[in-house]
Write a protein that holds these residues in place. Structure first.
Motif, PDB file in Angstrom:
ATOM      1  N   GLU A 178      28.526  -2.821  57.807  1.00  0.00           N
ATOM      2  CA  GLU A 178      27.729  -1.596  57.935  1.00  0.00           C
ATOM      3  C   GLU A 178      28.430  -0.492  58.716  1.00  0.00           C
ATOM      4  O   GLU A 178      28.348   0.655  58.351  1.00  0.00           O
ATOM      5  CB  GLU A 178      26.388  -1.895  58.618  1.00  0.00           C
ATOM      6  N   GLY A 179      29.105  -0.828  59.782  1.00  0.00           N
ATOM      7  CA  GLY A 179      29.692   0.192  60.644  1.00  0.00           C
ATOM      8  C   GLY A 179      30.999   0.760  60.133  1.00  0.00           C
ATOM      9  O   GLY A 179      31.552   1.667  60.745  1.00  0.00           O
ATOM     10  N   ALA A 180      31.510   0.259  59.028  1.00  0.00           N
ATOM     11  CA  ALA A 180      32.802   0.714  58.531  1.00  0.00           C
ATOM     12  C   ALA A 180      32.650   2.024  57.753  1.00  0.00           C
ATOM     13  O   ALA A 180      31.966   2.063  56.740  1.00  0.00           O
ATOM     14  CB  ALA A 180      33.418  -0.356  57.637  1.00  0.00           C
ATOM     15  N   PRO A 181      33.265   3.103  58.222  1.00  0.00           N
ATOM     16  CA  PRO A 181      33.094   4.392  57.559  1.00  0.00           C
ATOM     17  C   PRO A 181      33.642   4.411  56.137  1.00  0.00           C
ATOM     18  O   PRO A 181      33.197   5.192  55.314  1.00  0.00           O
ATOM     19  CB  PRO A 181      33.863   5.365  58.458  1.00  0.00           C
ATOM     20  N   PHE A 182      34.572   3.543  55.823  1.00  0.00           N
ATOM     21  CA  PHE A 182      35.146   3.512  54.482  1.00  0.00           C
ATOM     22  C   PHE A 182      34.311   2.675  53.519  1.00  0.00           C
ATOM     23  O   PHE A 182      34.549   2.689  52.312  1.00  0.00           O
ATOM     24  CB  PHE A 182      36.589   2.992  54.521  1.00  0.00           C
ATOM     25  N   VAL A 183      33.318   1.942  54.019  1.00  0.00           N
ATOM     26  CA  VAL A 183      32.437   1.155  53.155  1.00  0.00           C
ATOM     27  C   VAL A 183      31.247   1.998  52.699  1.00  0.00           C
ATOM     28  O   VAL A 183      30.773   1.860  51.570  1.00  0.00           O
ATOM     29  CB  VAL A 183      31.965  -0.128  53.883  1.00  0.00           C
ATOM     30  N   LYS A 184      30.777   2.871  53.554  1.00  0.00           N
ATOM     31  CA  LYS A 184      29.577   3.673  53.251  1.00  0.00           C
ATOM     32  C   LYS A 184      29.684   4.443  51.933  1.00  0.00           C
ATOM     33  O   LYS A 184      28.769   4.386  51.112  1.00  0.00           O
ATOM     34  CB  LYS A 184      29.269   4.621  54.405  1.00  0.00           C
ATOM     35  N   PRO A 185      30.795   5.158  51.649  1.00  0.00           N
ATOM     36  CA  PRO A 185      30.840   5.886  50.381  1.00  0.00           C
ATOM     37  C   PRO A 185      30.834   4.969  49.156  1.00  0.00           C
ATOM     38  O   PRO A 185      30.296   5.331  48.110  1.00  0.00           O
ATOM     39  CB  PRO A 185      32.133   6.703  50.460  1.00  0.00           C
ATOM     40  N   VAL A 186      31.391   3.788  49.303  1.00  0.00           N
ATOM     41  CA  VAL A 186      31.390   2.839  48.187  1.00  0.00           C
ATOM     42  C   VAL A 186      29.968   2.361  47.916  1.00  0.00           C
ATOM     43  O   VAL A 186      29.514   2.323  46.769  1.00  0.00           O
ATOM     44  CB  VAL A 186      32.330   1.646  48.465  1.00  0.00           C
ATOM     45  N   ARG A 187      29.234   2.010  48.983  1.00  0.00           N
ATOM     46  CA  ARG A 187      27.845   1.576  48.802  1.00  0.00           C
ATOM     47  C   ARG A 187      26.992   2.706  48.230  1.00  0.00           C
ATOM     48  O   ARG A 187      26.143   2.473  47.369  1.00  0.00           O
ATOM     49  CB  ARG A 187      27.250   1.096  50.130  1.00  0.00           C
ATOM     50  N   GLU A 188      27.207   3.909  48.696  1.00  0.00           N
ATOM     51  CA  GLU A 188      26.456   5.045  48.165  1.00  0.00           C
ATOM     52  C   GLU A 188      26.751   5.246  46.681  1.00  0.00           C
ATOM     53  O   GLU A 188      25.848   5.542  45.901  1.00  0.00           O
ATOM     54  CB  GLU A 188      26.768   6.308  48.957  1.00  0.00           C
ATOM     55  N   ALA A 189      28.015   5.065  46.282  1.00  0.00           N
ATOM     56  CA  ALA A 189      28.367   5.201  44.866  1.00  0.00           C
ATOM     57  C   ALA A 189      27.696   4.118  44.035  1.00  0.00           C
ATOM     58  O   ALA A 189      27.180   4.385  42.949  1.00  0.00           O
ATOM     59  CB  ALA A 189      29.887   5.142  44.691  1.00  0.00           C
ATOM     60  N   LEU A 190      27.682   2.884  44.539  1.00  0.00           N
ATOM     61  CA  LEU A 190      27.017   1.795  43.818  1.00  0.00           C
ATOM     62  C   LEU A 190      25.537   2.113  43.613  1.00  0.00           C
ATOM     63  O   LEU A 190      24.987   1.910  42.530  1.00  0.00           O
ATOM     64  CB  LEU A 190      27.178   0.473  44.576  1.00  0.00           C
ATOM     65  N   ASN A 191      24.899   2.617  44.656  1.00  0.00           N
ATOM     66  CA  ASN A 191      23.487   2.976  44.557  1.00  0.00           C
ATOM     67  C   ASN A 191      23.287   4.172  43.633  1.00  0.00           C
ATOM     68  O   ASN A 191      22.365   4.194  42.815  1.00  0.00           O
ATOM     69  CB  ASN A 191      22.909   3.271  45.935  1.00  0.00           C
ATOM     70  N   GLU A 192      24.137   5.171  43.776  1.00  0.00           N
ATOM     71  CA  GLU A 192      24.031   6.381  42.957  1.00  0.00           C
ATOM     72  C   GLU A 192      24.153   6.052  41.473  1.00  0.00           C
ATOM     73  O   GLU A 192      23.474   6.639  40.634  1.00  0.00           O
ATOM     74  CB  GLU A 192      25.118   7.370  43.369  1.00  0.00           C
ATOM     75  N   LEU A 193      25.022   5.094  41.152  1.00  0.00           N
ATOM     76  CA  LEU A 193      25.246   4.712  39.763  1.00  0.00           C
ATOM     77  C   LEU A 193      24.288   3.626  39.277  1.00  0.00           C
ATOM     78  O   LEU A 193      24.415   3.145  38.162  1.00  0.00           O
ATOM     79  CB  LEU A 193      26.695   4.250  39.585  1.00  0.00           C
ATOM     80  N   SER A 194      23.345   3.230  40.125  1.00  0.00           N
ATOM     81  CA  SER A 194      22.365   2.184  39.804  1.00  0.00           C
ATOM     82  C   SER A 194      23.037   0.873  39.425  1.00  0.00           C
ATOM     83  O   SER A 194      22.558   0.147  38.563  1.00  0.00           O
ATOM     84  CB  SER A 194      21.427   2.639  38.677  1.00  0.00           C
ATOM     85  N   LEU A 195      24.172   0.586  40.065  1.00  0.00           N
ATOM     86  CA  LEU A 195      24.895  -0.649  39.758  1.00  0.00           C
ATOM     87  C   LEU A 195      24.381  -1.787  40.632  1.00  0.00           C
ATOM     88  O   LEU A 195      24.328  -1.660  41.862  1.00  0.00           O
ATOM     89  CB  LEU A 195      26.393  -0.454  39.993  1.00  0.00           C
ATOM     90  N   PRO A 196      23.994  -2.898  40.015  1.00  0.00           N
ATOM     91  CA  PRO A 196      23.547  -4.036  40.817  1.00  0.00           C
ATOM     92  C   PRO A 196      24.729  -4.552  41.640  1.00  0.00           C
ATOM     93  O   PRO A 196      25.853  -4.636  41.133  1.00  0.00           O
ATOM     94  CB  PRO A 196      23.090  -5.053  39.771  1.00  0.00           C
ATOM     95  N   HIS A 197      24.468  -4.847  42.894  1.00  0.00           N
ATOM     96  CA  HIS A 197      25.551  -5.339  43.745  1.00  0.00           C
ATOM     97  C   HIS A 197      25.015  -6.190  44.880  1.00  0.00           C
ATOM     98  O   HIS A 197      23.841  -6.124  45.232  1.00  0.00           O
ATOM     99  CB  HIS A 197      26.391  -4.183  44.299  1.00  0.00           C
ATOM    100  N   VAL A 198      25.911  -7.008  45.412  1.00  0.00           N
ATOM    101  CA  VAL A 198      25.631  -7.854  46.563  1.00  0.00           C
ATOM    102  C   VAL A 198      26.611  -7.448  47.653  1.00  0.00           C
ATOM    103  O   VAL A 198      27.805  -7.300  47.385  1.00  0.00           O
ATOM    104  CB  VAL A 198      25.833  -9.349  46.215  1.00  0.00           C
ATOM    105  N   MET A 199      26.106  -7.248  48.836  1.00  0.00           N
ATOM    106  CA  MET A 199      26.951  -6.888  49.974  1.00  0.00           C
ATOM    107  C   MET A 199      27.195  -8.145  50.803  1.00  0.00           C
ATOM    108  O   MET A 199      26.245  -8.785  51.247  1.00  0.00           O
ATOM    109  CB  MET A 199      26.247  -5.823  50.819  1.00  0.00           C
ATOM    110  N   VAL A 200      28.461  -8.508  50.977  1.00  0.00           N
ATOM    111  CA  VAL A 200      28.823  -9.629  51.840  1.00  0.00           C
ATOM    112  C   VAL A 200      29.379  -9.023  53.120  1.00  0.00           C
ATOM    113  O   VAL A 200      30.430  -8.381  53.111  1.00  0.00           O
ATOM    114  CB  VAL A 200      29.870 -10.553  51.173  1.00  0.00           C
ATOM    115  N   HIS A 201      28.637  -9.198  54.193  1.00  0.00           N
ATOM    116  CA  HIS A 201      29.039  -8.613  55.473  1.00  0.00           C
ATOM    117  C   HIS A 201      30.167  -9.444  56.069  1.00  0.00           C
ATOM    118  O   HIS A 201      30.032 -10.657  56.243  1.00  0.00           O
ATOM    119  CB  HIS A 201      27.846  -8.531  56.428  1.00  0.00           C
TER     120      HIS A 201
END
Length: 126
Positions: free
Chosen positions: A89-112
């Motif tokens: 969660e705290g990684a600034p380079f992960v946030k844009p990737v997660r936002e893109a996955l959500n924006e594109l409605s792509l199903p995904h699993v986040m492994v912390h």
């Protein structure tokens, strides 16, 4: 069917977030809606009790209806297997990737896998 349909099946039609199911062995498998209920459950079940919930986390919000699928989302997104994203969660380079996955409605699993975590060690061992 897609993630939203799976959620609707689990919740008897409710499509509200945040929503959490505790799959750990217990007497029951709670289905929890809204930040307040989820926080209370987590601190009661896995932490020192509800009295220990930090004020900064309290009353941030109730369950709300989830976002609608974007009109420009791929028409087959609901049939896709979830993508797996490793990060934390705290990684600034992960946030844009997660936002893109959500924006594109792509199903995904986040492994912390924060540095020092067991998940990080397992990822590095691959």
């Amino acid at each position: 069917s897609g993630f939203s349909d799976s959620m609707a099946t689990l919740t008897l039609g409710r499509r509200e977030v945040p929503f959490m199911v505790d799959n750990n062995p217990s007497m029951y498998r709670p289905q929890l809606f809204g930040a307040d209920d989820i926080l209370a459950f987590l601190f009661r079940t896995y932490g020192p009790g509800e009295a220990a919930i930090p004020a900064s986390l309290k009353a941030r919000g109730r369950a709300v209806a989830g976002p609608r699928v974007r009109a420009n989302a791929r028409p087959d997104f609901a049939k896709m297997r979830p993508l797996t994203l490793y990060g934390w969660e705290g990684a600034p380079f992960v946030k844009p990737v997660r936002e893109a996955l959500n924006e594109l409605s792509l199903p995904h699993v986040m492994v912390h896998c924060a540095p020092g975590s067991q998940n990080r060690a397992a990822l590095q061992a691959k």
